[in-house]
Design a protein around this motif. Structure first.
Motif, PDB file in Angstrom:
ATOM      1  N   ILE A 173       0.870  -1.194   0.000  1.00 22.83           N
ATOM      2  CA  ILE A 173       0.000   0.000   0.000  1.00 22.83           C
ATOM      3  C   ILE A 173       0.897   1.231   0.000  1.00 22.83           C
ATOM      4  O   ILE A 173       1.774   1.359   0.862  1.00 22.83           O
ATOM      5  N   TRP A 176       1.000   9.018  -2.131  1.00 21.89           N
ATOM      6  CA  TRP A 176       0.884   9.819  -3.343  1.00 21.89           C
ATOM      7  C   TRP A 176       2.051  10.747  -3.589  1.00 21.89           C
ATOM      8  O   TRP A 176       2.090  11.439  -4.601  1.00 21.89           O
ATOM      9  N   LYS A 200      -1.987  -1.616  -3.767  1.00 21.82           N
ATOM     10  CA  LYS A 200      -3.035  -0.586  -3.837  1.00 21.82           C
ATOM     11  C   LYS A 200      -2.378   0.778  -3.975  1.00 21.82           C
ATOM     12  O   LYS A 200      -1.607   1.203  -3.127  1.00 21.82           O
ATOM     13  N   ALA A 202      -2.275   4.952  -4.336  1.00 20.40           N
ATOM     14  CA  ALA A 202      -2.939   6.031  -3.581  1.00 20.40           C
ATOM     15  C   ALA A 202      -4.086   6.607  -4.416  1.00 20.40           C
ATOM     16  O   ALA A 202      -3.954   6.771  -5.635  1.00 20.40           O
ATOM     17  N   GLU A 204      -5.137   9.527  -4.622  1.00 20.98           N
ATOM     18  CA  GLU A 204      -4.835  10.840  -5.221  1.00 20.98           C
ATOM     19  C   GLU A 204      -4.059  10.683  -6.533  1.00 20.98           C
ATOM     20  O   GLU A 204      -4.108  11.562  -7.385  1.00 20.98           O
ATOM     21  N   PHE A 232      -9.818   3.623  -2.307  1.00 21.85           N
ATOM     22  CA  PHE A 232      -9.587   4.425  -1.109  1.00 21.85           C
ATOM     23  C   PHE A 232      -9.033   3.567   0.039  1.00 21.85           C
ATOM     24  O   PHE A 232      -9.105   2.337   0.013  1.00 21.85           O
ATOM     25  N   GLY A 233      -8.511   4.272   1.039  1.00 23.21           N
ATOM     26  CA  GLY A 233      -7.884   3.590   2.166  1.00 23.21           C
ATOM     27  C   GLY A 233      -8.831   2.668   2.912  1.00 23.21           C
ATOM     28  O   GLY A 233      -8.542   1.487   3.113  1.00 23.21           O
ATOM     29  N   GLY A 237      -7.774  -0.333   0.959  1.00 21.01           N
ATOM     30  CA  GLY A 237      -6.538  -0.567   1.720  1.00 21.01           C
ATOM     31  C   GLY A 237      -6.783  -1.449   2.934  1.00 21.01           C
ATOM     32  O   GLY A 237      -6.049  -2.411   3.183  1.00 21.01           O
ATOM     33  N   PHE A 251       3.850  -1.168   3.849  1.00 19.54           N
ATOM     34  CA  PHE A 251       3.076   0.073   3.804  1.00 19.54           C
ATOM     35  C   PHE A 251       3.993   1.283   3.862  1.00 19.54           C
ATOM     36  O   PHE A 251       4.946   1.307   4.644  1.00 19.54           O
ATOM     37  N   GLY A 253       3.241   5.454   4.346  1.00 17.15           N
ATOM     38  CA  GLY A 253       2.200   6.463   4.524  1.00 17.15           C
ATOM     39  C   GLY A 253       2.307   7.073   5.909  1.00 17.15           C
ATOM     40  O   GLY A 253       3.395   7.073   6.517  1.00 17.15           O
ATOM     41  N   SER A 254       1.195   7.551   6.408  1.00 13.86           N
ATOM     42  CA  SER A 254       1.210   8.247   7.699  1.00 13.86           C
ATOM     43  C   SER A 254       1.380   7.264   8.855  1.00 13.86           C
ATOM     44  O   SER A 254       0.994   6.093   8.761  1.00 13.86           O
ATOM     45  N   VAL A 257      -2.026   5.781   9.955  1.00 12.02           N
ATOM     46  CA  VAL A 257      -2.513   4.622   9.195  1.00 12.02           C
ATOM     47  C   VAL A 257      -1.586   3.424   9.405  1.00 12.02           C
ATOM     48  O   VAL A 257      -2.043   2.277   9.446  1.00 12.02           O
ATOM     49  N   LEU A 260      -2.928   1.442  12.064  1.00 12.04           N
ATOM     50  CA  LEU A 260      -4.111   0.664  11.634  1.00 12.04           C
ATOM     51  C   LEU A 260      -3.671  -0.594  10.878  1.00 12.04           C
ATOM     52  O   LEU A 260      -4.283  -1.658  10.994  1.00 12.04           O
TER      53      LEU A 260
END
Ligand code: ADP
Length: 503
Positions: A173, A176, A200, A202, A204, A232-233, A237, A251, A253-254, A257, A260
């Protein structure tokens, strides 16, 4: 058809039609629509106009993709190919990226907003190099022969060795900010080690990944080895990260997330690697080369509009050069040419989305409300698209949100320090993150002392934002788990098997 202003490069006809038609997803070698029939809009961040549509995958599409990857992994031919055959395909993907540089650069610039000059010179060639570098590993994944250390039964003998085998089906995952490069960072090591993938993209920025998937087919990658989803997430995701058919999730990203993802993967204890956020300290000492330090601090924060997890967003300047550095950096910021990514003169593009625009301007407001002052920039640029002026914040205190939280935009918080001492190191390390850092000094001894004490996965000395396929990259603390690139990344995509033979 996308509207392109007079100053912008004219779009390649392939790019025009690629963007103009609703894009499908690649599952098991077939280009398919989402089962729900839902699509979503793709925006040009320079104008906020809709330029295309992509499929909105949900749990049923994820399930199909994971099953296709599983089948490809269990039944071959990919997993039964010789390492040399796999190497050739992975290498060929790199070659095809190079051959399609202009198309990929245009797609990336349209979709993400980044300057086309940067996409041509950095994102695309670095992605091609990543595939070529990893291709070389495909033929070097040896185990080793192990000598048992103790003989428990007199006269008994064993021969033992290890094998390195692919993990299986990898869920990947990505974000962007560097779409093509993140695809390359994740796909190249997974493929070189013989895995199958469900990626997956992004929401955006789905375009370059879908184009890359076409190139992978051209390179001879068998059906089902890479499945490319858009969506979408929460709807695509999350079910991917939780899918019991995936053996691993990687992964980027942030940090929010990332947590998660860890929760989603715990039911079946997937292997997890994470590359997350940062709030990197960039430290300038009195004895630096001032001109280089100013340009370096600008590159550290303004490259890619500050939309880099490594962004040098906390600037520590020693008091002897503080005024000169801050003034130089603010001047530099004022001189940066903002514009649409497709304009070859543009040095900094828009932020990627309305959400990011609101996030970054929200931080600027909060900084000002808490007493920070903008020495340059300080807000939105113009009223079309998602542009923010490159901003240097001064009068910043360590307890401000702009100093503590990841902004992910062109905003640096500058602070002053007096001595090169333990307090400087404490402040530099006083963050939940630990991804990257910078040091500017001509004193080699100070550089190495500081490099050893900064709690971060990468330390750049008298340079910043240098990446290479051979250099492991990843974070301490809440910046992630594991390392991407270099030999280090291979461990995430390989299981180690011990074989012990009684003789
Ligand atoms: P950013 O805040 O920079 O957009 P995110 O961490 O939200 O970064 O997104 C990075 C990637 O993670 C994107 O592909 C996004 O769709 C995906 N994502 C977002 N939420 C989830 C989730 N709950 N589970 C899995 N993936 C997610």
């Amino acid at each position: 058809m996308c509207a392109v202003a007079a100053s912008e490069v004219s779009l390649d006809p392939t790019v025009q039609s690629f963007v103009g038609e609703p894009r499908k997803m690649l599952i098991g070698g077939q280009w398919v629509a989402a089962e729900s029939g839902k699509t979503f809009e793709i925006y040009n961040p320079a104008t906020a106009e809709v330029i295309g549509h992509a499929q909105s995958a949900d749990a049923s599409d994820v399930d199909k993709a994971v099953k296709a990857a599983r089948k490809a992994f269990d039944e071959g031919p990919w997993t039964r190919m010789s390492p040399s055959e796999r190497q050739k395909i992975v290498w060929r993907i790199g070659e095809l990226i190079d051959e399609n540089t202009e198309k990929l650069a245009q797609l990336e610039s349209l979709d993400n907003g980044k300057p086309i000059s940067v996409a041509r010179a950095a994102d695309v060639p670095m992605s091609a190099d990543m595939f070529r570098y990893m291709a070389g590993w495909a033929t070097k994944l040896d185990g080793k022969s192990i000598s048992p250390s103790v003989v428990y039964a007199p006269g008994a003998e064993w021969h033992a060795y290890s094998r390195r085998e692919p993990v299986g089906v990898c869920a990947q995952i990505i974000p962007w900010n560097f779409p093509l490069l993140m695809e390359a960072w994740k796909l190249a090591p997974a493929l070189a080690t013989g895995n199958c993938v469900v990626m997956k993209l992004a929401e955006e920025t789905p375009l370059s990944g879908l184009f890359l998937a076409e190139l992978m087919q051209q390179a001879g990658l068998p059906d089902g080895v890479v499945n490319m989803l858009t969506g979408f997430g929460e709807t695509a995701g999350a079910p991917l990260a939780a899918h019991p058919g995936a053996d691993k999730v990687a992964f980027t990203g942030s940090t929010e997330v990332g947590k998660l993802i860890v929760n989603a993967s715990q039911n079946d204890l997937k292997r997890v690697s994470l590359e997350l956020g940062g709030k990197s300290p960039n430290i300038i000492l009195n004895d630096c080369d001032v001109e280089k330090a100013i340009a370096g601090a600008a590159n550290a924060i303004f490259f890619n509009g500050g939309q880099c997890c490594t962004a040098g967003s906390r600037l520590f300047v020693q008091e002897g050069v503080y005024d000169e550095i801050v003034e130089g950096l603010a001047n530099y910021a004022r001189g940066i040419k903002l514009g649409p990514g497709l304009d070859p003169e543009t040095q900094m593009g828009p932020l990627v989305s309305q959400t990011q625009l609101e996030r970054v301007t929200g931080y600027l407001e909060s900084g000002k409300a808490q007493g920070a002052r903008a020495a340059s920039g300080g807000g939105r640029h113009g009223d079309t698209g998602y542009f923010v002026d490159p901003t240097v914040l001064v009068d910043v205190q360590d307890n401000m949100k702009v100093y503590q939280e990841e902004i992910f935009g062109p905003v640096v918080a500058a602070t002053k320090f007096k001595d090169f001492d333990d307090d400087l190191i404490r402040r530099a390390n006083d963050t939940v993150y630990g991804l990257a850092s910078g040091i500017w000094t001509q004193d080699i001894s100070k550089a190495h002392k500081l490099a050893a004490r900064i709690r971060a996965g990468t330390v750049w000395v008298n340079t910043y934002n240098i990446f290479d396929p051979s250099l492991p990259f990843g974070g301490y603390k809440q910046s992630g788990w594991g390392r991407e690139m270099g030999e280090k990344v291979l461990d995430h995509y390989l299981e180690h098997k011990t074989v012990c033979v009684g003789l």
